[in-house]
Design an enzyme around this catalytic site. Structure first.
Site, PDB file in Angstrom:
ATOM      1  N   GLY A 173       0.837  -1.201   0.000  1.00 47.76           N
ATOM      2  CA  GLY A 173       0.000   0.000   0.000  1.00 47.76           C
ATOM      3  C   GLY A 173       0.862   1.237   0.000  1.00 47.76           C
ATOM      4  N   THR A 223       1.669   3.630  -2.276  1.00 52.13           N
ATOM      5  CA  THR A 223       1.519   4.779  -3.171  1.00 52.13           C
ATOM      6  C   THR A 223       0.679   5.906  -2.585  1.00 52.13           C
ATOM      7  OG1 THR A 223      -0.344   3.667  -4.264  1.00 52.13           O
ATOM      8  CG2 THR A 223       1.840   3.424  -5.271  1.00 52.13           C
ATOM      9  N   ASP A 224       0.112   5.709  -1.416  1.00 45.29           N
ATOM     10  CA  ASP A 224      -0.711   6.756  -0.794  1.00 45.29           C
ATOM     11  C   ASP A 224      -0.551   6.717   0.718  1.00 45.29           C
ATOM     12  OD1 ASP A 224      -2.361   8.035  -2.983  1.00 45.29           O
ATOM     13  OD2 ASP A 224      -2.942   5.951  -3.301  1.00 45.29           O
ATOM     14  N   GLY A 225      -0.887   7.835   1.341  1.00 38.75           N
ATOM     15  CA  GLY A 225      -1.057   7.882   2.785  1.00 38.75           C
ATOM     16  C   GLY A 225       0.118   7.408   3.612  1.00 38.75           C
ATOM     17  N   ASP A 230      -2.662  -6.707  -7.284  1.00 37.73           N
ATOM     18  CA  ASP A 230      -3.947  -6.423  -6.653  1.00 37.73           C
ATOM     19  C   ASP A 230      -4.173  -7.475  -5.574  1.00 37.73           C
ATOM     20  OD1 ASP A 230      -6.503  -5.853  -5.883  1.00 37.73           O
ATOM     21  OD2 ASP A 230      -7.396  -6.008  -7.880  1.00 37.73           O
ATOM     22  N   SER A 256      -5.301  -0.608  13.506  1.00 36.51           N
ATOM     23  CA  SER A 256      -6.164   0.569  13.596  1.00 36.51           C
ATOM     24  C   SER A 256      -6.706   0.702  15.012  1.00 36.51           C
ATOM     25  CB  SER A 256      -7.332   0.455  12.614  1.00 36.51           C
ATOM     26  OG  SER A 256      -8.308   1.444  12.872  1.00 36.51           O
ATOM     27  N   TYR A 275     -14.651  -3.773   8.798  1.00 36.63           N
ATOM     28  CA  TYR A 275     -13.318  -3.159   8.837  1.00 36.63           C
ATOM     29  C   TYR A 275     -12.712  -3.275  10.237  1.00 36.63           C
ATOM     30  CZ  TYR A 275      -9.671   0.402   8.813  1.00 36.63           C
ATOM     31  OH  TYR A 275      -8.466   1.059   8.946  1.00 36.63           O
ATOM     32  N   LYS A 322      -9.365  -5.444  11.778  1.00 35.11           N
ATOM     33  CA  LYS A 322      -8.255  -4.814  12.488  1.00 35.11           C
ATOM     34  C   LYS A 322      -8.033  -5.462  13.861  1.00 35.11           C
ATOM     35  CE  LYS A 322      -6.929  -2.071   9.293  1.00 35.11           C
ATOM     36  NZ  LYS A 322      -5.622  -2.277   8.640  1.00 35.11           N
TER      37      LYS A 322
END
Length: 335
Positions: free
Chosen positions: A77, A79-81, A128, A208, A221, A225
């Site tokens: 993950g 490419t962002d954030g 993916d 999270s 979600y 977590k």
């Protein structure tokens, strides 16, 4: 009358003694409960302070993350954030990087950005994770010959916005389950053996703060977590004897693409750091503590949240999810 009086005094003394025992038991239980609560909340801080002081007493210990774990870091993950900023922070510290994400164009852009700022080697893998097993077979082939020093299991999937389970598209539910549970589990399964063999390495799982209680309107979600929390803590014990570090990071709200459904969250603030600020703080804790929220204001929030009973935390989470859902739906109408 004398025997009756003596019996009454004896009864009173016995009752007083029993009450003292009950009071002592309540005091001991209360003291132990408070001690356990304080230890659970401050052990991370104590571990960080201990790690900062160790070089003064044991200068022979490895001083940098490169010395401790190796030259290559794998980030999912990326490419962002948080994933992207975590990669940039590790590159700043001299790590070569393998960036894993779904979109080739974004991977190339992030790779070029990092290489232009830091003199490190980079490699990208476009997969993916929602495809399941075939993604890990590809990653395993691409990682052949690379000694992974740090694995950052960051990739995750959230609802598009908070909603009740029956309203979440079935395909999205499957994605959340396959990505959030599968990625950390299977990548760790692929990479841990080489770390064990070298007796060197670190696995960082980004969980999270939603794991702290059930989250109505984000039920799946938050449940995934919670899995990450238990999985990481069990893995920490499994790999400790092999000198492999395992760390759990449990952030609360961070300014990332995942939270764009809420304009109030995206306003940020002292309680909602940028991804860059969060990543710098989180990387700082690596090798110092096994469990952390990653950012000091998140740690404070976590402390006060845990003071409330689970049922109350769940009710508060339900109300928060309900309000965020309303905000997201109103925001959708305006776009």
């Amino acid at each position: 009358m004398q025997p009756t009086l003596e019996l009454s005094i004896y009864t009173l003394l016995r009752m007083a003694f029993i009450w003292q025992l009950i009071s002592l038991a309540i005091y001991l239980v209360g003291t132990l409960t408070i001690a356990a609560f304080l230890y659970d909340n401050f052990k991370s801080l104590i571990s960080i302070i201990k790690a900062l002081l160790e070089p003064y007493f044991q200068p022979q210990l490895p001083q940098t993350l490169l010395d401790k774990f190796g030259k290559w870091a794998v980030i999912t993950g990326a490419t962002d954030g948080i994933g992207k900023e975590y990669a940039k922070e590790l590159a700043r510290q001299g790590f070569n990087l393998v960036l894993i994400s779904r979109t080739k164009e974004k991977l190339i852009a992030v790779t070029n950005e990092i290489e232009s700022e830091h003199k490190v080697k980079t490699k990208w893998i476009a997969v993916d994770f929602a495809k399941g097993r075939e993604a890990y077979e590809q990653i395993e082939k691409e990682l052949a010959g690379i000694e992974v020093g740090i694995l950052v299991n960051n990739v995750g999937r959230m609802y598009d916005y908070p909603d009740t389970l029956d309203m979440v598209p079935e395909d999205l539910v499957w994605e959340i389950l396959i990505i959030n549970v599968g990625a950390a589990t299977m990548l760790t399964r692929k990479i841990a053996p080489q770390m064990k063999a070298r007796r060197k390495g670190a696995i960082v799982n980004i969980g999270s703060g939603s794991e702290l209680q059930p989250m109505p309107n984000m039920a799946v979600y938050a449940a995934t977590k919670k899995y990450i929390t238990h999985f990481t803590q069990a893995l920490e014990r499994e790999l400790a004897e092999h000198n492999v570090t395992v760390q759990l990071i449990m952030p609360l709200f961070v300014l990332t693409k995942m939270n764009e459904y809420s304009s109030s969250v995206m306003r940020g603030g002292i309680l909602i750091p940028t991804a860059s600020s969060f990543a710098k703080s989180a990387v700082f804790t690596l090798g110092k503590t096994s469990t952390t929220t990653g950012f000091w204001t998140h740690g404070l929030q976590y402390f006060f949240m845990k003071l409330a009973p689970l049922r109350l935390r769940t009710l508060i989470a339900h109300e928060l999810g309900r309000r965020l859902r309303i905000e997201a739906l109103e925001q959708k109408k305006l776009t």
